[in-house]
Design an enzyme around this catalytic site. Structure first.
Site, short mmCIF file in Angstrom:
data_model
loop_
_atom_site.label_atom_id
_atom_site.label_comp_id
_atom_site.label_asym_id
_atom_site.label_seq_id
_atom_site.Cartn_x
_atom_site.Cartn_y
_atom_site.Cartn_z
N MET A 26 0.84 -1.20 0.00
CA MET A 26 0.00 0.00 0.00
C MET A 26 0.88 1.26 0.00
O MET A 26 0.41 2.35 0.32
CB MET A 26 -0.93 0.00 1.21
CG MET A 26 -1.92 -1.16 1.16
SD MET A 26 -3.43 -0.85 2.08
CE MET A 26 -2.80 -0.65 3.72
N ASP A 31 11.98 -0.35 4.96
CA ASP A 31 12.92 -1.44 4.68
C ASP A 31 12.27 -2.83 4.69
O ASP A 31 12.82 -3.76 4.10
CB ASP A 31 14.09 -1.40 5.68
CG ASP A 31 15.02 -0.24 5.39
OD1 ASP A 31 14.87 0.39 4.32
OD2 ASP A 31 15.91 0.06 6.24
N GLY A 32 11.14 -2.96 5.39
CA GLY A 32 10.43 -4.24 5.38
C GLY A 32 9.92 -4.56 3.98
O GLY A 32 10.09 -5.68 3.47
N HIS A 33 9.32 -3.56 3.33
CA HIS A 33 8.85 -3.76 1.95
C HIS A 33 10.04 -4.05 1.03
O HIS A 33 9.97 -4.92 0.16
CB HIS A 33 8.15 -2.50 1.44
CG HIS A 33 6.91 -2.12 2.19
ND1 HIS A 33 6.83 -0.99 2.96
CD2 HIS A 33 5.70 -2.72 2.28
CE1 HIS A 33 5.61 -0.90 3.48
NE2 HIS A 33 4.90 -1.93 3.10
N GLN A 57 -10.46 -2.73 2.00
CA GLN A 57 -10.03 -3.40 3.23
C GLN A 57 -10.05 -2.49 4.46
O GLN A 57 -9.65 -2.90 5.53
CB GLN A 57 -8.65 -4.04 3.04
CG GLN A 57 -7.51 -3.05 2.94
CD GLN A 57 -6.23 -3.72 2.47
OE1 GLN A 57 -6.13 -4.20 1.35
NE2 GLN A 57 -5.22 -3.79 3.34
N LYS A 144 5.48 -11.95 6.82
CA LYS A 144 4.90 -12.63 7.98
C LYS A 144 4.52 -11.63 9.07
O LYS A 144 3.90 -11.98 10.05
CB LYS A 144 5.88 -13.68 8.52
CG LYS A 144 5.94 -14.91 7.64
CD LYS A 144 6.50 -16.11 8.37
CE LYS A 144 8.01 -16.09 8.38
NZ LYS A 144 8.61 -17.29 8.96
N LEU A 180 8.87 -2.73 11.61
CA LEU A 180 8.64 -1.58 10.73
C LEU A 180 7.21 -1.63 10.19
O LEU A 180 6.69 -2.70 9.88
CB LEU A 180 9.63 -1.59 9.57
CG LEU A 180 11.11 -1.50 9.94
CD1 LEU A 180 11.96 -1.36 8.68
CD2 LEU A 180 11.38 -0.33 10.88
N ARG A 183 2.42 2.60 9.47
CA ARG A 183 1.64 3.30 10.50
C ARG A 183 2.51 3.80 11.66
O ARG A 183 2.02 4.58 12.48
CB ARG A 183 0.53 2.40 11.03
CG ARG A 183 -0.56 2.16 9.99
CD ARG A 183 -1.76 1.44 10.57
NE ARG A 183 -2.90 1.47 9.67
CZ ARG A 183 -3.27 0.47 8.85
NH1 ARG A 183 -2.58 -0.66 8.84
NH2 ARG A 183 -4.32 0.59 8.07
#
Ligand code: AMP
Length: 281
Positions: A26, A31-33, A57, A144, A180, A183
Site C-alpha cells: 500500500m 525497509d520491510g517492503h 479493506q 509474515k 517496521l 503506520r
C-alpha cells in the site's frame, strides 16, 4: 525501472517477461517492503511492486484517508532495491465498476484482526486475487509481519489452485525491535519510545514457552497483557496459536506463534513471533 498506472500499460510492459514476481503493497515503503522486493528478485527475473491503498479493506472510521501516500519517495526507494516495474493504479483503474464480486475467506477472517476489523480480509483477499489476475505473476511475496493475512492468502492460492508460488518474508525490525510499519509514522515521540515494548512482551512469552516452564500459557499471556495495559496500551488481543491455520494450539503442538495487536494512543500496532515449544508439558 518503469512506473505504470494502467492495466493496459502493465500488460504491454510484462509481455514476453519470463518469471514475474509480485510484491503487493500500500506504499509508504520502508525497509520491510524493500526486503520483500529483494527476496522477490531471488526468485523472479522481473519484480513488480504494486502500490495501491485499497479502500475495500478499510472499515468506516479507519485511517483510509490519512494513510500516508508518497509515490515519488516510494519509486526512488524501489529503483535502488531491484524492482523492475511499479504498478500504481488509480482507484478507477482498479475498480472501474463497483466491486460487487468478492472473495469470501474462511472463518479465520472473523478472528483476531477480523474480530476488530470486520470485512478487512474480504477486502484484502479480493484485491490480492484481482492483482494476481492483473499481473499474472508466477511468484508472490508477503510479509509474515501480517501473519493472519499470510495464512489466509496462502490458503486462498492453494484452495483456488492459483498457479502462483507463495513466499513468506521475515519481519524487518528497527534496532530496538519495533516491527517496521507504515503506520509507525503516526506515533508521537513518547509513543515511539514505548512502542518496542510490544516486541519485548512477545519475546518474554516466547522464551517462557520455549523453555517449557509454563504449563498454562494463558496465565503468562494474561499477566503480560495486563502489564501492557498498565503502561497505557489498549490490547486488542495477545494470544498463542498454532502456526498451522492459526487454530487454538493442542497440548502436543510445538510450532506456535504469538500474535498481538495493541493500540498506543490512536495508533494500532501489530506484531507476532513464531515460537517453538521444545518440551511438551
Ligand atoms: P502493506 O503496505 O502494509 O500492506 O504491506 C505490504 C507487504 O509488506 C505485506 O506483505 C506486509 O506483510 C509486508 N510488510 C509490512 N511490514 C513489514 C515488515 N516490517 N517486515 C517485512 N514485511 C513487512
Amino acid at each position: 525501472m518503469e512506473i505504470v498506472h494502467t492495466l493496459r500499460d502493465l500488460r504491454l510492459r510484462l509481455a514476453g517477461e519470463g518469471l514475474v514476481g509480485l510484491v503487493p503493497t500500500m506504499g509508504s515503503l520502508h525497509d520491510g517492503h524493500l526486503a520483500l522486493v529483494k527476496e522477490a528478485s531471488d526468485h523472479a527475473s522481473c519484480v513488480v511492486t504494486s502500490i495501491f491503498v485499497n479502500r475495500l479493506q478499510f472499515g468506516p472510521g479507519e485511517d483510509f484517508d490519512r494513510y500516508p501516500r508518497d509515490l515519488e519517495a516510494d519509486t526512488k526507494r524501489l529503483a535502488s532495491a531491484g524492482c523492475q516495474v511499479v504498478f500504481a493504479p488509480t482507484e478507477s483503474e482498479m475498480y472501474p465498476i463497483p466491486q460487487r464480486y468478492h472473495v469470501e475467506p474462511p472463518p479465520l477472517q472473523n478472528d483476531l484482526e477480523g474480530a476488530v476489523r470486520p470485512g478487512h480480509f474480504r477486502g484484502v483477499c479480493t484485491v490480492v486475487l484481482k492483482l494476481f489476475h492483473m499481473v499474472q505473476p508466477q511468484v508472490a511475496i508477503f510479509g509474515k509481519k501480517d501473519y493472519q493475512q499470510w495464512t489466509l492468502l496462502k490458503e486462498m492460492v492453494e484452495s483456488l489452485a492459483l498457479p502462483i508460488r507463495m513466499i513468506p518474508g521475515e519481519t524487518i525490525r528497527a534496532e530496538d525491535g519495533l516491527a517496521l510499519s507504515s503506520r509507525n509514522a503516526y506515533l508521537s515521540s513518547d509513543e515511539r519510545a514505548e512502542a518496542p515494548q510490544l516486541y519485548l512482551t512477545l519475546k518474554r512469552i516466547s522464551s517462557a514457552i520455549h523453555a517449557g516452564n509454563v504449563s498454562d500459557h494463558k496465565l503468562i499471556i494474561e499477566q503480560e497483557a495486563q502489564a501492557l495495559g498498565q503502561r497505557g496500551w489498549h490490547v486488542d488481543y495477545l494470544t498463542l496459536r498454532s502456526q498451522h491455520a492459526l487454530s487454538e494450539p493442542q497440548a502436543a503442538e510445538r510450532e506456535l506463534v504469538i500474535l498481538a495487536a495493541a493500540r498506543l494512543g490512536s495508533t494500532r500496532l501489530l506484531d507476532n513471533l513464531e515460537c517453538f515449544r521444545s518440551a511438551v508439558p
